[in-house]
Write a protein that holds these residues in place. Structure first.
Motif, PDB file in Angstrom:
ATOM      1  N   GLU A  43      -1.036 -12.372  48.471  1.00  0.00           N
ATOM      2  CA  GLU A  43      -1.039 -12.532  47.011  1.00  0.00           C
ATOM      3  C   GLU A  43      -0.362 -11.340  46.342  1.00  0.00           C
ATOM      4  O   GLU A  43       0.429 -11.507  45.414  1.00  0.00           O
ATOM      5  CB  GLU A  43      -2.471 -12.656  46.496  1.00  0.00           C
ATOM      6  CG  GLU A  43      -3.147 -13.964  46.799  1.00  0.00           C
ATOM      7  CD  GLU A  43      -4.603 -13.975  46.392  1.00  0.00           C
ATOM      8  OE1 GLU A  43      -5.096 -15.070  46.032  1.00  0.00           O
ATOM      9  OE2 GLU A  43      -5.271 -12.916  46.436  1.00  0.00           O
ATOM     10  N   ARG A 111       0.245 -18.541  37.920  1.00  0.00           N
ATOM     11  CA  ARG A 111      -0.510 -19.718  38.384  1.00  0.00           C
ATOM     12  C   ARG A 111       0.001 -20.213  39.733  1.00  0.00           C
ATOM     13  O   ARG A 111      -0.723 -20.855  40.473  1.00  0.00           O
ATOM     14  CB  ARG A 111      -0.434 -20.845  37.364  1.00  0.00           C
ATOM     15  CG  ARG A 111      -1.366 -20.663  36.212  1.00  0.00           C
ATOM     16  CD  ARG A 111      -1.323 -21.856  35.282  1.00  0.00           C
ATOM     17  NE  ARG A 111      -2.426 -21.750  34.341  1.00  0.00           N
ATOM     18  CZ  ARG A 111      -2.379 -22.181  33.092  1.00  0.00           C
ATOM     19  NH1 ARG A 111      -1.289 -22.766  32.628  1.00  0.00           N
ATOM     20  NH2 ARG A 111      -3.422 -22.048  32.301  1.00  0.00           N
ATOM     21  N   ILE A 114      -1.609 -16.898  42.266  1.00  0.00           N
ATOM     22  CA  ILE A 114      -3.023 -16.507  42.325  1.00  0.00           C
ATOM     23  C   ILE A 114      -3.872 -17.545  41.594  1.00  0.00           C
ATOM     24  O   ILE A 114      -3.357 -18.338  40.814  1.00  0.00           O
ATOM     25  CB  ILE A 114      -3.289 -15.084  41.755  1.00  0.00           C
ATOM     26  CG1 ILE A 114      -2.898 -14.985  40.283  1.00  0.00           C
ATOM     27  CG2 ILE A 114      -2.602 -14.023  42.599  1.00  0.00           C
ATOM     28  CD1 ILE A 114      -3.260 -13.653  39.624  1.00  0.00           C
ATOM     29  N   SER A 115      -5.162 -17.488  41.846  1.00  0.00           N
ATOM     30  CA  SER A 115      -6.075 -18.470  41.255  1.00  0.00           C
ATOM     31  C   SER A 115      -6.234 -18.248  39.748  1.00  0.00           C
ATOM     32  O   SER A 115      -6.028 -17.140  39.251  1.00  0.00           O
ATOM     33  CB  SER A 115      -7.452 -18.375  41.926  1.00  0.00           C
ATOM     34  OG  SER A 115      -8.121 -17.206  41.502  1.00  0.00           O
ATOM     35  N   LYS A 117      -8.965 -17.989  38.126  1.00  0.00           N
ATOM     36  CA  LYS A 117     -10.000 -16.982  37.896  1.00  0.00           C
ATOM     37  C   LYS A 117      -9.425 -15.570  37.987  1.00  0.00           C
ATOM     38  O   LYS A 117      -9.806 -14.683  37.222  1.00  0.00           O
ATOM     39  CB  LYS A 117     -11.141 -17.143  38.901  1.00  0.00           C
ATOM     40  CG  LYS A 117     -12.005 -18.356  38.637  1.00  0.00           C
ATOM     41  CD  LYS A 117     -13.132 -18.443  39.645  1.00  0.00           C
ATOM     42  CE  LYS A 117     -13.966 -19.672  39.410  1.00  0.00           C
ATOM     43  NZ  LYS A 117     -15.054 -19.807  40.385  1.00  0.00           N
ATOM     44  N   LYS A 118      -8.503 -15.375  38.905  1.00  0.00           N
ATOM     45  CA  LYS A 118      -7.873 -14.054  39.027  1.00  0.00           C
ATOM     46  C   LYS A 118      -6.971 -13.759  37.831  1.00  0.00           C
ATOM     47  O   LYS A 118      -6.868 -12.618  37.394  1.00  0.00           O
ATOM     48  CB  LYS A 118      -7.109 -13.937  40.341  1.00  0.00           C
ATOM     49  CG  LYS A 118      -8.039 -13.828  41.537  1.00  0.00           C
ATOM     50  CD  LYS A 118      -7.294 -13.619  42.833  1.00  0.00           C
ATOM     51  CE  LYS A 118      -8.296 -13.508  43.984  1.00  0.00           C
ATOM     52  NZ  LYS A 118      -7.642 -13.211  45.259  1.00  0.00           N
TER      53      LYS A 118
END
Length: 146
Positions: A43, A111, A114-115, A117-118
């Protein structure tokens, strides 16, 4: 966690070699955000080029804001004509709009790597880092006074 420590030590060594405050802060911010978001090496490899590109664009907007708005305000509000004040308002709105547009573009790119939420955690991590950096600066400044 071991990888993060190794990354941090590597960055610290790099920072010492460069001996620049800006580079040191950038390295600390990189380590801070990497840890706060719990980025995996895969990531991080994709995240940082995107983040750094947009960080540079945000910095350019802040410089523009400082040069075009804050410098004029330092001369004094009382010296501004209504036309100049309206011009400053328009410039400020354009800069703020540019920041929002950059944030949207960066989010769209992030997007993909990474997620969600991150991505949400990123803003908090940035704010927390700034707060901690300011606190350290304030404390070191107070120690110099003593």
């Amino acid at each position: 966690m071991k990888k993060l420590v190794i990354l941090f030590l590597f960055m610290a060594a790099t920072v010492q070699a460069q001996d620049g405050k800006h580079e040191k802060i950038k390295a600390l911010k990189t380590a801070y955000i990497t840890e706060a978001l719990a980025l995996t090496p895969a990531e991080a490899e994709k995240f940082w080029p995107i983040y750094n590109s947009y960080h540079d664009k945000f910095h350019a907007l802040r410089v523009k804001e400082r040069n075009e708005i804050f410098e004029k305000l330092r001369e004094g509000l009382n010296k501004l004509t209504d036309a100049e004040a309206n011009d400053l308002i328009d410039k400020n709105l354009a800069i703020e709009s540019g920041k929002v547009q950059l944030r949207k573009q960066m989010t769209a790119e992030l997007r993909k790597v990474i997620s969600p939420k991150k991505i949400i955690s990123l803003k908090k991590a940035e704010d927390d880092f700034k707060r901690e950096l300011f606190e350290r600066y304030r404390q070191s400044h107070e120690k110099r006074k003593d």
